[in-house]
Design a protein around this motif. Structure first.
Motif, PDB file in Angstrom:
ATOM      1  N   PHE A 159       6.942   1.609  -1.389  1.00 37.90           N
ATOM      2  CA  PHE A 159       8.312   1.115  -1.514  1.00 37.90           C
ATOM      3  C   PHE A 159       9.333   2.235  -1.343  1.00 37.90           C
ATOM      4  N   LEU A 160       8.872   3.478  -1.350  1.00 40.53           N
ATOM      5  CA  LEU A 160       9.791   4.602  -1.135  1.00 40.53           C
ATOM      6  C   LEU A 160      10.487   4.480   0.217  1.00 40.53           C
ATOM      7  N   PHE A 161       9.765   3.975   1.217  1.00 41.80           N
ATOM      8  CA  PHE A 161      10.363   3.826   2.541  1.00 41.80           C
ATOM      9  C   PHE A 161      11.403   2.716   2.553  1.00 41.80           C
ATOM     10  N   VAL A 162      11.222   1.714   1.717  1.00 43.30           N
ATOM     11  CA  VAL A 162      12.247   0.676   1.560  1.00 43.30           C
ATOM     12  C   VAL A 162      13.510   1.285   0.960  1.00 43.30           C
ATOM     13  N   ALA A 163      13.331   2.184  -0.002  1.00 41.87           N
ATOM     14  CA  ALA A 163      14.483   2.861  -0.614  1.00 41.87           C
ATOM     15  C   ALA A 163      15.248   3.669   0.429  1.00 41.87           C
ATOM     16  N   ILE A 164      14.513   4.329   1.331  1.00 41.24           N
ATOM     17  CA  ILE A 164      15.168   5.103   2.389  1.00 41.24           C
ATOM     18  C   ILE A 164      15.967   4.184   3.307  1.00 41.24           C
ATOM     19  N   VAL A 165      15.378   3.052   3.675  1.00 39.26           N
ATOM     20  CA  VAL A 165      16.074   2.079   4.528  1.00 39.26           C
ATOM     21  C   VAL A 165      17.328   1.564   3.826  1.00 39.26           C
ATOM     22  N   LEU A 166      17.235   1.316   2.532  1.00 37.75           N
ATOM     23  CA  LEU A 166      18.404   0.861   1.776  1.00 37.75           C
ATOM     24  C   LEU A 166      19.512   1.905   1.798  1.00 37.75           C
ATOM     25  N   GLY A 167      19.141   3.189   1.645  1.00 38.13           N
ATOM     26  CA  GLY A 167      20.137   4.251   1.660  1.00 38.13           C
ATOM     27  C   GLY A 167      20.837   4.358   3.003  1.00 38.13           C
ATOM     28  N   VAL A 168      20.074   4.280   4.098  1.00 36.80           N
ATOM     29  CA  VAL A 168      20.664   4.337   5.438  1.00 36.80           C
ATOM     30  C   VAL A 168      21.558   3.118   5.672  1.00 36.80           C
ATOM     31  N   SER A 169      21.086   1.957   5.261  1.00 32.38           N
ATOM     32  CA  SER A 169      21.872   0.729   5.436  1.00 32.38           C
ATOM     33  C   SER A 169      23.170   0.786   4.634  1.00 32.38           C
ATOM     34  N   TYR A 170      23.085   1.340   3.438  1.00 36.04           N
ATOM     35  CA  TYR A 170      24.279   1.481   2.597  1.00 36.04           C
ATOM     36  C   TYR A 170      25.308   2.381   3.276  1.00 36.04           C
ATOM     37  N   TRP A 171      24.854   3.500   3.856  1.00 37.41           N
ATOM     38  CA  TRP A 171      25.779   4.419   4.527  1.00 37.41           C
ATOM     39  C   TRP A 171      26.416   3.747   5.730  1.00 37.41           C
ATOM     40  N   ILE A 172      25.612   3.037   6.525  1.00 36.33           N
ATOM     41  CA  ILE A 172      26.151   2.348   7.704  1.00 36.33           C
ATOM     42  C   ILE A 172      27.155   1.287   7.283  1.00 36.33           C
ATOM     43  N   MET A 173      26.803   0.530   6.256  1.00 33.35           N
ATOM     44  CA  MET A 173      27.694  -0.534   5.799  1.00 33.35           C
ATOM     45  C   MET A 173      29.038   0.018   5.345  1.00 33.35           C
ATOM     46  N   MET A 174      29.005   1.106   4.572  1.00 37.66           N
ATOM     47  CA  MET A 174      30.238   1.631   4.005  1.00 37.66           C
ATOM     48  C   MET A 174      31.081   2.402   5.018  1.00 37.66           C
ATOM     49  N   ASN A 175      30.462   2.976   6.047  1.00 40.84           N
ATOM     50  CA  ASN A 175      31.189   3.864   6.956  1.00 40.84           C
ATOM     51  C   ASN A 175      31.315   3.366   8.391  1.00 40.84           C
ATOM     52  N   ARG A 176      30.579   2.319   8.734  1.00 43.62           N
ATOM     53  CA  ARG A 176      30.585   1.890  10.130  1.00 43.62           C
ATOM     54  C   ARG A 176      30.833   0.390  10.298  1.00 43.62           C
ATOM     55  N   THR A 177      31.192  -0.288   9.242  1.00 43.83           N
ATOM     56  CA  THR A 177      31.432  -1.724   9.356  1.00 43.83           C
ATOM     57  C   THR A 177      32.785  -2.087   8.771  1.00 43.83           C
ATOM     58  N   ARG A 178      33.296  -3.198   9.240  1.00 51.06           N
ATOM     59  CA  ARG A 178      34.573  -3.690   8.723  1.00 51.06           C
ATOM     60  C   ARG A 178      34.440  -4.080   7.258  1.00 51.06           C
ATOM     61  N   PHE A 179      33.284  -4.679   6.919  1.00 52.04           N
ATOM     62  CA  PHE A 179      33.071  -5.076   5.528  1.00 52.04           C
ATOM     63  C   PHE A 179      33.153  -3.868   4.599  1.00 52.04           C
ATOM     64  N   GLY A 180      32.540  -2.754   4.998  1.00 51.25           N
ATOM     65  CA  GLY A 180      32.586  -1.551   4.178  1.00 51.25           C
ATOM     66  C   GLY A 180      34.004  -1.035   4.012  1.00 51.25           C
ATOM     67  N   PRO A 206       0.823  -1.218   0.000  1.00 52.61           N
ATOM     68  CA  PRO A 206       0.000   0.000   0.000  1.00 52.61           C
ATOM     69  C   PRO A 206       0.852   1.261   0.000  1.00 52.61           C
ATOM     70  N   GLY A 207       0.329   2.297  -0.637  1.00 52.48           N
ATOM     71  CA  GLY A 207       1.018   3.576  -0.682  1.00 52.48           C
ATOM     72  C   GLY A 207       0.240   4.641   0.060  1.00 52.48           C
ATOM     73  N   ILE A 208       0.636   5.877  -0.146  1.00 54.10           N
ATOM     74  CA  ILE A 208      -0.027   7.026   0.484  1.00 54.10           C
ATOM     75  C   ILE A 208      -0.750   7.799  -0.603  1.00 54.10           C
ATOM     76  N   SER A 209      -2.072   7.846  -0.510  1.00 54.95           N
ATOM     77  CA  SER A 209      -2.885   8.497  -1.541  1.00 54.95           C
ATOM     78  C   SER A 209      -3.010   9.990  -1.265  1.00 54.95           C
ATOM     79  N   PHE A 210      -2.884  10.780  -2.325  1.00 54.10           N
ATOM     80  CA  PHE A 210      -3.084  12.226  -2.246  1.00 54.10           C
ATOM     81  C   PHE A 210      -4.255  12.639  -3.133  1.00 54.10           C
ATOM     82  N   GLY A 211      -5.210  11.745  -3.290  1.00 51.42           N
ATOM     83  CA  GLY A 211      -6.387  12.037  -4.097  1.00 51.42           C
ATOM     84  C   GLY A 211      -6.031  12.238  -5.551  1.00 51.42           C
ATOM     85  N   GLY A 212      -6.415  13.392  -6.088  1.00 52.53           N
ATOM     86  CA  GLY A 212      -6.110  13.701  -7.482  1.00 52.53           C
ATOM     87  C   GLY A 212      -4.637  13.916  -7.742  1.00 52.53           C
ATOM     88  N   GLY A 213      -3.865  14.061  -6.673  1.00 49.99           N
ATOM     89  CA  GLY A 213      -2.425  14.273  -6.824  1.00 49.99           C
ATOM     90  C   GLY A 213      -1.640  12.997  -7.011  1.00 49.99           C
TER      91      GLY A 213
END
Length: 357
Positions: free
Chosen positions: A192-213, A179-186
């Motif tokens: 899935f936008l929130f999944v994209a945000i989680v991916l971006g945060v996870s990517y930053w943590i992985m690259m800057n705060r982990t040994r693997f990164g 389900p998404g967020i409806s803005f009526g005629g807009g």
């Protein structure tokens, strides 16, 4: 401050240069640049354009993250385009053929998409590690295979069905929708936008705060030095390609789970190549990639208004292409300027260029 300037100045210069270049092209063609750019800005407030921009931003963001992971390892994964198409059709087939409770059904589709994308990326990764095959060549070839495979899988005698004039996979039941967020005629913003945000945060943590990164970036900078430090470079190549493919496998899901609920012949194409440009523009940083994705989506969606003012919509393609070219040049110019400034600063501290300054 200098580091921040080095990250922000090149994209800004690239955007300004591309606008000037497009302005010149518009003047030569007899159009008014101010009218064209003004129409694009005002289009944002009309109909569902703003929501469409936000939705496209999330999709482009995921695509650019997939490319950026490869870039961090100094790998050029051009195969994102094929990976997300194969993953989308496999996820659509699986999602349309099972019945599960809401939420679980959606999660299964997401997992299947990620696994299919990783599996498709594993082929060039294994060729790279075991035979030294250049990933650019292998992923380009895999893109062609992906187009053919996806077309085969949705044939009527395989997994597809004919609906009207379009061949597509069976529709995913409502239990598998996100389900998404409806803005009526807009319009409706994809969930899935929130999944994209989680991916971006996870990517930053992985690259800057982990040994693997750290090991990933170290291997990208110098595989020889990383190996001397105990890092298995071949393992890092394999893992980074699998991660890149897994994220690429999610690119088609925002539209599939939020609007189309199927995979068809007219499924959106070209997102993987746009992701390469956006990753370059954002310099592989999650914040910079978000800005690049938003800019790309704005140009795509607001460019629809150009026809209303008598301007060919292809001007958007010119602007996007010039941004990609000029951002590479701008980064190099800024790098050389900062290097020269640093050399002068060191020279003054050593007293070798005090008088010349």
């Amino acid at each position: 401050m200098g580091n921040l300037r080095g990250k922000l100045l090149p994209p800004a210069l690239a955007i300004v240069f591309s606008m000037l270049l497009c302005g010149v092209a518009l003047v030569i063609s007899g159009a008014n640049p101010l009218s064209a750019f003004g129409a694009m800005v005002t289009q944002v407030g009309k109909g569902s354009t703003l929501v469409d921009i936000i939705n496209s931003t999330g999709i482009y963001y995921i695509a650019a993250l997939a490319v950026a992971i490869g870039f961090q390892m100094n790998l050029f994964n051009i195969g994102v385009e094929g990976q997300y198409r194969v993953a989308a059709v496999v996820a659509a087939v699986v999602g349309g053929s099972i019945a599960l409770p809401p939420g679980i059904h959606t999660l299964v589709i997401i997992i299947v998409g990620a696994l299919a994308g990783a599996a498709w990326a594993a082929i060039p990764a294994i060729l790279k590690v075991t035979r030294g095959v250049n990933e650019v060549i292998s992923t380009i070839m895999m893109n062609g295979l992906a187009i053919g495979l996806s077309a085969y899988l949705i044939r009527r005698d395989v997994f597809g069905e004919l609906r009207g004039n379009n061949i597509r996979t069976p529709e995913i039941p409502e239990s598998g929708w996100m389900p998404g967020i409806s803005f009526g005629g807009g319009g409706t913003m994809f969930g899935f936008l929130f999944v994209a945000i989680v991916l971006g945060v996870s990517y930053w943590i992985m690259m800057n705060r982990t040994r693997f990164g750290f090991e990933l970036r170290a291997s990208g900078e110098s595989a020889t030095a990383a190996s001397a430090g105990g890092v298995n470079a071949k393992k890092m190549i394999l893992v980074s390609m699998l991660l890149s493919g897994a994220i690429a496998g999610l690119i088609g899901l925002p539209e599939m789970l939020g609007r189309d609920h199927t995979f068809s012949l007219n499924f959106t194409a070209g997102i993987g190549f746009s992701g390469i440009a956006i990753a370059l523009l954002g310099r592989n940083h999650p914040g910079g990639i978000a800005f690049g994705a938003l800019l790309w989506a704005f140009l795509d969606k607001s460019g629809l208004a150009l026809d209303n003012v008598g301007v060919p919509r292809e001007i958007v393609t010119i602007m996007q292409g010039s941004i990609v070219l000029s951002v590479v040049v701008a980064y190099e110019v800024v790098r050389r300027v900062e290097l020269a400034a640093e050399q002068r600063r060191v020279g003054r501290e050593l007293g070798t260029v005090g008088g010349a300054a």
